[in-house]
Design an enzyme around this catalytic site. Structure first.
Site, PDB file in Angstrom:
ATOM      1  CD  GLN A   1      10.520   4.508 -46.896  1.00 14.10           C
ATOM      2  OE1 GLN A   1      11.200   3.945 -47.730  1.00 14.10           O
ATOM      3  NE2 GLN A   1      10.799   4.926 -45.871  1.00 14.10           N
TER       4      GLN A   1
ATOM      5  NE  ARG B   1      16.359  -7.294 -40.573  1.00 13.43           N
ATOM      6  CZ  ARG B   1      16.144  -5.836 -40.831  1.00 13.43           C
ATOM      7  NH1 ARG B   1      15.223  -5.404 -40.262  1.00 13.43           N
ATOM      8  NH2 ARG B   1      16.959  -5.574 -41.711  1.00 13.43           N
TER       9      ARG B   1
ATOM     10  CG  HIS C   1       9.434  -1.272 -40.345  1.00 12.04           C
ATOM     11  ND1 HIS C   1       9.326   0.252 -40.588  1.00 12.04           N
ATOM     12  CD2 HIS C   1      10.348  -1.570 -41.193  1.00 12.04           C
ATOM     13  CE1 HIS C   1      10.594   0.452 -41.543  1.00 12.04           C
ATOM     14  NE2 HIS C   1      10.934  -0.792 -41.764  1.00 12.04           N
TER      15      HIS C   1
ATOM     16  CE1 TYR D   1      16.955  -5.886 -44.998  1.00 11.09           C
ATOM     17  CE2 TYR D   1      16.057  -6.480 -47.127  1.00 11.09           C
ATOM     18  CZ  TYR D   1      16.201  -5.535 -46.239  1.00 11.09           C
ATOM     19  OH  TYR D   1      15.749  -4.299 -46.380  1.00 11.09           O
TER      20      TYR D   1
ATOM     21  CB  THR E   1       9.015   5.192 -42.651  1.00 13.76           C
ATOM     22  OG1 THR E   1       8.334   4.750 -44.164  1.00 13.76           O
ATOM     23  CG2 THR E   1       8.987   3.857 -41.861  1.00 13.76           C
TER      24      THR E   1
HETATM   25  C1  FNR Z   1      10.446  -3.344 -45.008  1.00  7.92           C
HETATM   26  N1  FNR Z   1       9.628  -2.369 -44.605  1.00  7.92           N
HETATM   27  C2  FNR Z   1      10.112  -1.192 -44.956  1.00  7.92           C
HETATM   28  N2  FNR Z   1       9.288   0.081 -44.740  1.00  7.92           N
HETATM   29  C3  FNR Z   1       9.523   1.165 -45.022  1.00  7.92           C
HETATM   30  O1  FNR Z   1       8.847   1.873 -44.711  1.00  7.92           O
HETATM   31  N3  FNR Z   1      10.757   1.292 -45.837  1.00  7.92           N
HETATM   32  C4  FNR Z   1      11.741   0.559 -45.935  1.00  7.92           C
HETATM   33  O2  FNR Z   1      12.599   0.616 -46.758  1.00  7.92           O
HETATM   34  C5  FNR Z   1      11.251  -0.995 -45.632  1.00  7.92           C
HETATM   35  N4  FNR Z   1      11.917  -2.075 -45.989  1.00  7.92           N
HETATM   36  C6  FNR Z   1      11.624  -3.269 -45.723  1.00  7.92           C
HETATM   37  C7  FNR Z   1      12.305  -4.497 -45.966  1.00  7.92           C
HETATM   38  C8  FNR Z   1      11.822  -5.929 -45.909  1.00  7.92           C
HETATM   39  C9  FNR Z   1      12.664  -6.746 -46.559  1.00  7.92           C
HETATM   40  C10 FNR Z   1      10.459  -6.124 -45.222  1.00  7.92           C
HETATM   41  C11 FNR Z   1       9.963  -7.248 -45.231  1.00  7.92           C
HETATM   42  C12 FNR Z   1       9.851  -4.496 -44.810  1.00  7.92           C
HETATM   43  C13 FNR Z   1       8.258  -2.791 -43.921  1.00  7.92           C
HETATM   44  C14 FNR Z   1       7.053  -2.780 -45.070  1.00  7.92           C
HETATM   45  O3  FNR Z   1       7.154  -1.631 -45.753  1.00  7.92           O
HETATM   46  C15 FNR Z   1       5.844  -3.448 -44.554  1.00  7.92           C
HETATM   47  O4  FNR Z   1       5.439  -2.393 -43.426  1.00  7.92           O
HETATM   48  C16 FNR Z   1       5.838  -4.673 -44.079  1.00  7.92           C
HETATM   49  O5  FNR Z   1       6.751  -5.518 -44.811  1.00  7.92           O
HETATM   50  C17 FNR Z   1       4.416  -5.153 -43.749  1.00  7.92           C
HETATM   51  O6  FNR Z   1       4.704  -6.517 -43.150  1.00  7.92           O
HETATM   52  P1  FNR Z   1       4.534  -7.804 -44.227  1.00  7.92           P
HETATM   53  O7  FNR Z   1       3.429  -7.753 -45.001  1.00  7.92           O
HETATM   54  O8  FNR Z   1       6.049  -8.194 -44.587  1.00  7.92           O
HETATM   55  O9  FNR Z   1       3.910  -8.936 -42.986  1.00  7.92           O
END
Ligand code: FNR
Length: 384
Positions: free
Chosen positions: A134, A171, A282, A31, A162
């Site tokens: 957020q 996914r 994201h 996940y 967001t």
């Molecule tokens: C996220 N991201 C995300 N963004 C957001 O605004 N609310 C959320 O609840 C989540 N949940 C979430 C879960 C998981 C498991 C991941 C990996 C990502 C996106 C996150 O805030 C961010 O934009 C990305 O993770 C940035 O990319 P990298 O650093 O994971 O490559």
């Protein structure tokens, strides 16, 4: 349960990822680890960052270096914040509290997701410094209003709506793994969890096993099935710029708009007088086929960087990546998976380790490019 010996041997975010993979049940590891559909945008986030070459400079006195900066006007020890991550508390029990504590210890901001396991109130009670919240704008605007009011009550220091999840990207792994919260009891899940005893123990000890900001706050939503059903219908495709006025009418503080990937959108966002925008796709979890976030950063900074702070996320796994993003004009970066792997690998100590790895890599790489402070990082350190 911390794993000091295992963590001590980790020297990179990749090492933390490998440890997390061994300790976190497959459904939750994947996940976090995977992206949407073919994952091409997630891969591009990494490969486009790695393709940026830095300029090696020599014979510049870099003995005294300073990694501190300000993020939305507040001092931070690093140009880094922990990105909002849904279900952190399923990587390790009380995950959001542990990550918030690690961020606080390192002197950097932590952003709590709407879809967290620990609630706003749980985190507020566990840390001394304010954190960011957020916001997903859901169809039930009464509930969204109450979330914002709870964030005000908890003295959150910024609200981060967001914008790029008005509908859910898919996914494949989540469907194949039957990812549910709390975990479904199936034969393969039970077998998987049976081989991850330290994870199971941390989750058992944790305060909550489901979405802490939602369960108990909407009448009739206490059973897991109705909660999951409610949430799947709640992401709101009607979300539009006018909703920002409505948010402003409730939230008096700083706003960071997350999920901007287009110059036109950046201009609109900047015209709203927000404190910052985050160039983000994201983490490649939404529009598969979108460009990498690093490839859009410079254009967006050129268009709006003098009006609003531009933050960046997507694909950061090293301190060199942070340096690359700052050189392309980001004021600061957020990391998602990099700290999530640390959390899965070893709870709070694992998140601290992830931050420390990024910090040391940034520090050394700054020195090797002849840079002494975050202010000195410009596009001049890039090799063209
Ligand atoms: C996220 N991201 C995300 N963004 C957001 O605004 N609310 C959320 O609840 C989540 N949940 C979430 C879960 C998981 C498991 C991941 C990996 C990502 C996106 C996150 O805030 C961010 O934009 C990305 O993770 C940035 O990319 P990298 O650093 O994971 O490559």
């Amino acid at each position: 349960m911390t794993r000091p010996n295992v963590l001590r041997k980790a020297t990179s975010i990749d090492d933390l990822r490998n440890i997390a993979r061994r300790h976190v049940p497959r459904a939750f590891f994947e996940y976090a680890d995977h992206g949407s559909y073919t994952q091409s945008t997630m891969r591009a986030n990494r490969s486009d960052l790695e393709a940026i070459r830095l300029r090696q400079r020599v014979a510049i006195d870099v003995d005294s270096r300073d990694l501190s900066t300000t993020i939305i006007g507040e001092r931070a020890e690093l140009p880094l914040a922990l990105a909002p991550i849904g279900l952190c508390g399923m990587q390790y029990g009380d995950g959001e509290i542990l990550a918030a504590r690690a961020a606080q210890e390192a002197g950097i901001p932590f952003c709590l997701s709407t879809m967290s396991i620990c609630s706003i109130e749980d985190v507020a009670a566990a840390v001394d410094k304010p954190f960011w919240f957020q916001l997903y704008v859901m169809r039930d605007r009464g509930f969204v209003r109450s979330l914002i009011e709870r964030a005000i009550e908890a003295k959150c220091s910024a609200l981060m709506p967001t914008l790029d999840l008005q509908i859910l990207g898919q996914r494949h792994c989540d469907i194949k793994n039957g990812m549910t919260v709390p975990p479904e009891i199936t034969f393969s899940n039970v077998m998987d969890v049976a081989t991850k005893p330290s994870w199971a123990w941390s989750i058992l000890k944790g305060k909550r096993k489901t979405f802490g900001n939602i369960a108990g706050h909407i009448s009739g939503m206490d059973s897991v099935n109705t909660l999951a059903q409610w949430m799947s219908q709640q992401f709101d495709p009607t979300l539009n710029w006018k909703d920002m006025d409505w948010i402003r009418s409730i939230w008096p503080g700083k706003i960071i708009l997350k999920g901007i990937m287009d110059v036109e959108d950046a201009k609109i966002a900047a015209s709203l007088g927000v404190s910052a925008i985050v160039v983000s796709n994201h983490g490649g979890r939404q529009l598969d086929g979108a460009k990498s976030s690093i490839s859009e950063l410079e254009k967006i900074v050129d268009a709006v960087g003098s009006d609003v702070d531009v933050m960046f996320d997507g694909g950061i796994r090293t301190g060199q990546d942070v340096l690359r993003a700052l050189a392309l004009g980001a004021k600061s970066c957020m990391v998602g998976r990099a700290f999530v792997y640390g959390l899965g690998a070893g709870g709070q100590a694992g998140v601290s380790k992830a931050i420390d790895i990024l910090k040391k890599e940034l520090d050394v790489s700054m020195a090797l490019t002849g840079t002494r402070s975050v202010r000195e990082i410009t596009s001049g350190i890039l090799a063209h």
